[in-house]
Design an enzyme around this catalytic site. Sequence first.
Site, mmCIF file in Angstrom:
data_model
loop_
_atom_site.group_PDB
_atom_site.id
_atom_site.type_symbol
_atom_site.label_atom_id
_atom_site.label_comp_id
_atom_site.label_asym_id
_atom_site.label_seq_id
_atom_site.Cartn_x
_atom_site.Cartn_y
_atom_site.Cartn_z
ATOM 1 C CG ASP A 179 9.223 0.074 -0.384
ATOM 2 O OD1 ASP A 179 10.375 0.497 -0.187
ATOM 3 O OD2 ASP A 179 8.229 0.816 -0.426
ATOM 4 C CB CYS A 189 12.027 5.970 2.198
ATOM 5 S SG CYS A 189 10.724 5.596 3.376
ATOM 6 C CB ALA A 222 -0.925 -0.010 1.211
#
Length: 875
Positions: A304, A357, A188
């Site tokens: 991720d 990130c 998501a």
Amino acid sequence: MGRKNFRGGRKGGGNSRGGPRGGFSGGDDRDRNPSWRSIPAADKKHEKLERYYNTVLPLEDDERAEFWDALKKELPNSFRFAGSKGHALAVKRLLEERYAPEIVKIERFDGEKVEAPQPVTWYPDGLAYSMNTPKHIIRKFPPFAAFQKFLVSETSVGNISRQEVVSMIPPLLMDVKPGHTVLDLCAAPGSKSAQLVEMIHKGEEARIRKVLESFGETRAETVDDDDAADLAADPSDDGRATGLLIANDAEYKRCHMLVHQLKRLSSPNILVTNHDATLFPSIKVHDPANPKQQYLKFDRILADVPCSGDGTMRKNMNLWKDWQPGNALGLHTTQVRILIRALQMLKVGGRVVYSTCSMNPVENEAVVLSAIERCGGPSKVDIIDCSDRLPGLKRKPGMFQWSIMDKTGRIWNNWEEVQQHMLTTGESVPPGRLTHSMFPRPDDKECSSLPLDRCMRVYAHQQDTGGFFITVLEKKAEVKVKPESGPKGPEVEASSNGTGKEAAEEVAAKLEVEEAKAAEGEPTDVIPANGVKRTREESESNAEQDAKKVKTDDEAVKTDEVMADVEPATEAESTPAVTTEATSAVATPSAETPKPQQPQKKLHRNADGTHEEPFKYLPVDHEVIAMIKDFYKLSERFPTDRYMVRNATGEPSKAIYYTTALLRDILVQNEGRGIKFVHGGVKMFMKQDSPSAEVCRWRIQSEGMPIIQGYVGPERVIRLTSKDTFHKLLKEMFPRFSDDEWTKLGEIGEAARDIAMGCCVLRVEPDGTDPDFSERMALPLWKSFLSLNLMLPKEDRAAMLLRIFNDTSPVVNMSLKESAKKDADTGAVEVKEEAQAEAVAAETAEESPAVLPAAAEEETKMEEAPAVEADTKAE
């Protein structure tokens, strides 16, 4: 991808501040525009943050200054053109030829011209763009109005994906091919998943066309001119894409955000699941070539993972005050477990892409090092060198040495220092969540030889982006996971359908054992994602008890029902999650609060606690399927064993979905196994009210049209070549014609008059002389007694009108307009009745993809987004 993405939907919402109302300004608007003076500028300083990264990152003094300067500047806007390559290039041309020349005419406050969006040099085919003008300026400043409308319109129908530049990197390094099975473990809101789906469908239209032509059926009108018809790329299903993307997220509400994002791609090759990534369950599949029980292994997996997100501080300004070293320390163990579970589920020879990130090596190199060590070392898992991929992308290599800052701000250089501290102080627990797995291991011969420099670090100052970390791993042999050593991290929190008491690695080990037993043909146990082991008999016999237990949990049921009726907002610029928990506030009405006039619909609740309607496949000889096949004269080459409904009865009531063969096999084989499937398939047919019982009431849904249109017989096809005629059909809903007025529709008038009532295919086939009207497409058209209507949502009509005709005026519902003028003369009653029926049909046609938790057969309208916002965790 071979879809034209006609299906629309709402995009955005968001928490961004509105821009200045006095006019366009650049640079730091707070200094120049009075409307900003009441808003204090963010204090972009943090002693611990700066001290740690000045210590750990191997940057020279000059580059270090550039690094911090870049982090303190606002992040540029970025987006990419989505869909099939040919289609994406056509929409890109509009930006370059229609909007960019107007943007460069706009002047800044200092008299300088505004720079148009610039292509990202390393993105394939130049399909990604970046722009330095702030979002609030584009939204508010009048000279940008046309460009803003273009962005909103094309984003709403899926032709543009608002996505941070660095987040586009991981899917590009996965090397996904048509036919691959792909898993996105933490998917998501879905921008990276969308990239992966496009890769799975690459060249599909060209392959299908070639297959149909080989059988003398030249029915398919669309083709990706830029993708060669390579049947060898995915040959087993008459050119149709056979690959699979499973998009998973741990948060149920975010799963429906994910569904909303992916539905616009009109792909039958997508499954959405709702599981903790550390405990993702084994998926049973049936292989006719091997009668022994099998579990699905993936060609590619994207991990991720949830991270501290300090690479996003250019847009998440709160990180400057909220950053804490403990954020990364608390996530390290979970990240390792996710990567290990990914490697377990991967095929030998397959690839996992691990990304964050974050700039913190505790979440990056340390995770990669620990996962490889626990999976058996470099002989089992290799780090792939991607230095030759994405030429033009500036990057730094991964690090071999790093230090760690604990929660108090103390920096530790190695694990030996931690051990010495514990001996000196007599403490039995390492300070601040530190573990051995977080540090480099120079004394470990196997691990010290790992080529961590093949990992990829992207910093903000290199190409004006956010910070990101990416590593590509290849599985060289089956792995047997070693148990965690040293002090344990925090226990994994309970999943929504289980106790969550067992550590993630123990459950993953059980899953691995079950898969191994299945491969040898031994009986296996059912292990759902919560790790609670049950035999098949126990699982079946306990289903009723679980259901009864759920029914008695009144408070939980009421809360879930309220949440089910709340439409989840699409994600805007949220800070990357430090944990995977969702915080959804459900208001409890007070005694004074009036009760709603209509009671909320009571939702079906399954034994595993979900609200999803079951997936039921229709038999090939079902009467509805036979009627549809006969009415549309469908080719025998189109499969009839992949039609599905979403209700417990297994009978078509409102919608019929279509899936691939592999997806059907997965849904059937895993029914009742505790796997939480949220969405799958494409809505192919919708039940339509009709003024005549002789008319087939199952019309082709717009999102299913690209899949089936090439197999519809010529009796139900109308071909259109005129731009003016197409404009009329887009602009007017239900234009009415008497027997002698069909000629107003130009070249399609006679065909429209003579075709039998009901749904048909409108094939738009421009002659290529007008660059703005060059795209071939197939759309659903409804023929009634005296009218014709494109069965498209309003946002799709608006997007096409803007893209092809540069027309921004509203669509007109001719049925309601004409009926208002009718007097009580002969036939007026019939006309009004038909007008009412057509109004209902128009309302149905405007429905957008469902996003509510009980969305199986219930649709909800989506409003156009007030602004275009960022799409991803890292964006």
